[in-house]
Design an enzyme around this catalytic site. Sequence first.
Site, PDB file in Angstrom:
ATOM      1  N   CYS A 185       0.872  -1.176   0.000  1.00 25.62           N
ATOM      2  CA  CYS A 185       0.000   0.000   0.000  1.00 25.62           C
ATOM      3  C   CYS A 185       0.911   1.229   0.000  1.00 25.62           C
ATOM      4  O   CYS A 185       1.818   1.326   0.840  1.00 25.62           O
ATOM      5  CB  CYS A 185      -0.901   0.003   1.227  1.00 25.62           C
ATOM      6  SG  CYS A 185      -1.857   1.534   1.396  1.00 25.62           S
ATOM      7  N   ASP A 211      -0.278  -5.820   0.258  1.00 27.34           N
ATOM      8  CA  ASP A 211      -1.530  -6.100  -0.444  1.00 27.34           C
ATOM      9  C   ASP A 211      -1.315  -7.381  -1.238  1.00 27.34           C
ATOM     10  O   ASP A 211      -0.222  -7.632  -1.760  1.00 27.34           O
ATOM     11  CB  ASP A 211      -1.885  -4.960  -1.407  1.00 27.34           C
ATOM     12  CG  ASP A 211      -2.376  -3.711  -0.684  1.00 27.34           C
ATOM     13  OD1 ASP A 211      -3.100  -3.861   0.310  1.00 27.34           O
ATOM     14  OD2 ASP A 211      -2.043  -2.608  -1.127  1.00 27.34           O
ATOM     15  N   VAL A 239       6.279 -14.137 -23.861  1.00 26.00           N
ATOM     16  CA  VAL A 239       7.050 -13.669 -22.714  1.00 26.00           C
ATOM     17  C   VAL A 239       7.789 -14.871 -22.121  1.00 26.00           C
ATOM     18  O   VAL A 239       7.239 -15.977 -22.022  1.00 26.00           O
ATOM     19  CB  VAL A 239       6.168 -12.970 -21.655  1.00 26.00           C
ATOM     20  CG1 VAL A 239       5.193 -13.927 -20.998  1.00 26.00           C
ATOM     21  CG2 VAL A 239       7.017 -12.272 -20.604  1.00 26.00           C
ATOM     22  N   GLU A 240       9.051 -14.670 -21.789  1.00 25.17           N
ATOM     23  CA  GLU A 240       9.830 -15.733 -21.141  1.00 25.17           C
ATOM     24  C   GLU A 240       9.389 -15.765 -19.683  1.00 25.17           C
ATOM     25  O   GLU A 240       9.386 -14.740 -19.006  1.00 25.17           O
ATOM     26  CB  GLU A 240      11.325 -15.421 -21.302  1.00 25.17           C
ATOM     27  CG  GLU A 240      12.223 -16.563 -20.913  1.00 25.17           C
ATOM     28  CD  GLU A 240      12.336 -16.737 -19.415  1.00 25.17           C
ATOM     29  OE1 GLU A 240      12.105 -17.870 -18.950  1.00 25.17           O
ATOM     30  OE2 GLU A 240      12.630 -15.750 -18.728  1.00 25.17           O
ATOM     31  N   SER A 241       8.978 -16.929 -19.203  1.00 25.39           N
ATOM     32  CA  SER A 241       8.277 -17.010 -17.917  1.00 25.39           C
ATOM     33  C   SER A 241       9.135 -16.640 -16.707  1.00 25.39           C
ATOM     34  O   SER A 241       8.619 -16.093 -15.735  1.00 25.39           O
ATOM     35  CB  SER A 241       7.650 -18.387 -17.727  1.00 25.39           C
ATOM     36  OG  SER A 241       8.632 -19.393 -17.739  1.00 25.39           O
ATOM     37  N   HIS A 272      -3.911  -0.686  -6.114  1.00 25.31           N
ATOM     38  CA  HIS A 272      -4.274  -1.880  -6.875  1.00 25.31           C
ATOM     39  C   HIS A 272      -4.451  -1.574  -8.364  1.00 25.31           C
ATOM     40  O   HIS A 272      -3.981  -2.323  -9.222  1.00 25.31           O
ATOM     41  CB  HIS A 272      -5.581  -2.486  -6.362  1.00 25.31           C
ATOM     42  CG  HIS A 272      -5.594  -2.821  -4.907  1.00 25.31           C
ATOM     43  ND1 HIS A 272      -4.476  -3.130  -4.178  1.00 25.31           N
ATOM     44  CD2 HIS A 272      -6.625  -2.907  -4.033  1.00 25.31           C
ATOM     45  CE1 HIS A 272      -4.811  -3.401  -2.933  1.00 25.31           C
ATOM     46  NE2 HIS A 272      -6.116  -3.263  -2.812  1.00 25.31           N
ATOM     47  N   GLU A 273      -5.147  -0.486  -8.651  1.00 26.72           N
ATOM     48  CA  GLU A 273      -5.421  -0.128 -10.037  1.00 26.72           C
ATOM     49  C   GLU A 273      -4.122   0.138 -10.797  1.00 26.72           C
ATOM     50  O   GLU A 273      -3.957  -0.297 -11.935  1.00 26.72           O
ATOM     51  CB  GLU A 273      -6.325   1.119 -10.095  1.00 26.72           C
ATOM     52  CG  GLU A 273      -7.705   0.915  -9.494  1.00 26.72           C
ATOM     53  CD  GLU A 273      -7.779   1.141  -7.981  1.00 26.72           C
ATOM     54  OE1 GLU A 273      -8.913   1.217  -7.466  1.00 26.72           O
ATOM     55  OE2 GLU A 273      -6.730   1.259  -7.302  1.00 26.72           O
TER      56      GLU A 273
END
Length: 154
Positions: free
Chosen positions: A52, A59, A74-76, A93-94
């Site tokens: 936060c 969070d 994407v390479e994991s 969060h957004e």
Amino acid sequence: MTNSDPSGLTQLGHASALPSSPEAATLETVPNPHPGTLYVARFAAPEFTSLCPVTGQPDFAHLVIDYVPGATLVESKSLKLFLGSFRNHGAFHEDCTVYIGKRLAEALKPVWLRIGGYWYPRGGIPIDVFYQTGPVPDGVWLPDQGVPPYRGRG
């Protein structure tokens, strides 16, 4: 940062420290073995954490990332390190959810991408955040993200 040279992967197969921030993280890509084929790749991160920006308290979220690849995937391991870089990052969060979606879209240039951020309650209110790059391409089978709405203890 983005690295798209598969012969120059700097994280896969190497000891890699957690990036100091999401901005410092490198998302690496590899060639899509099926370019021109519409299919969905999904990553789920059920234990995503950030901080936060006001209180510094942790969070927690369950992230689900779906994308229809273009020329690259994407390479994991680089994705794991990128997501892990949020552990000491303060953002709402957004901001976290949309930033992740935009960084992936920028790095991958996918046909389509969406991210669902299913955040656990703080202050008694769960916040779910969704971002996508546009409409789902015709002919793509897209399963539900499979994360039930928050129900509390019941």
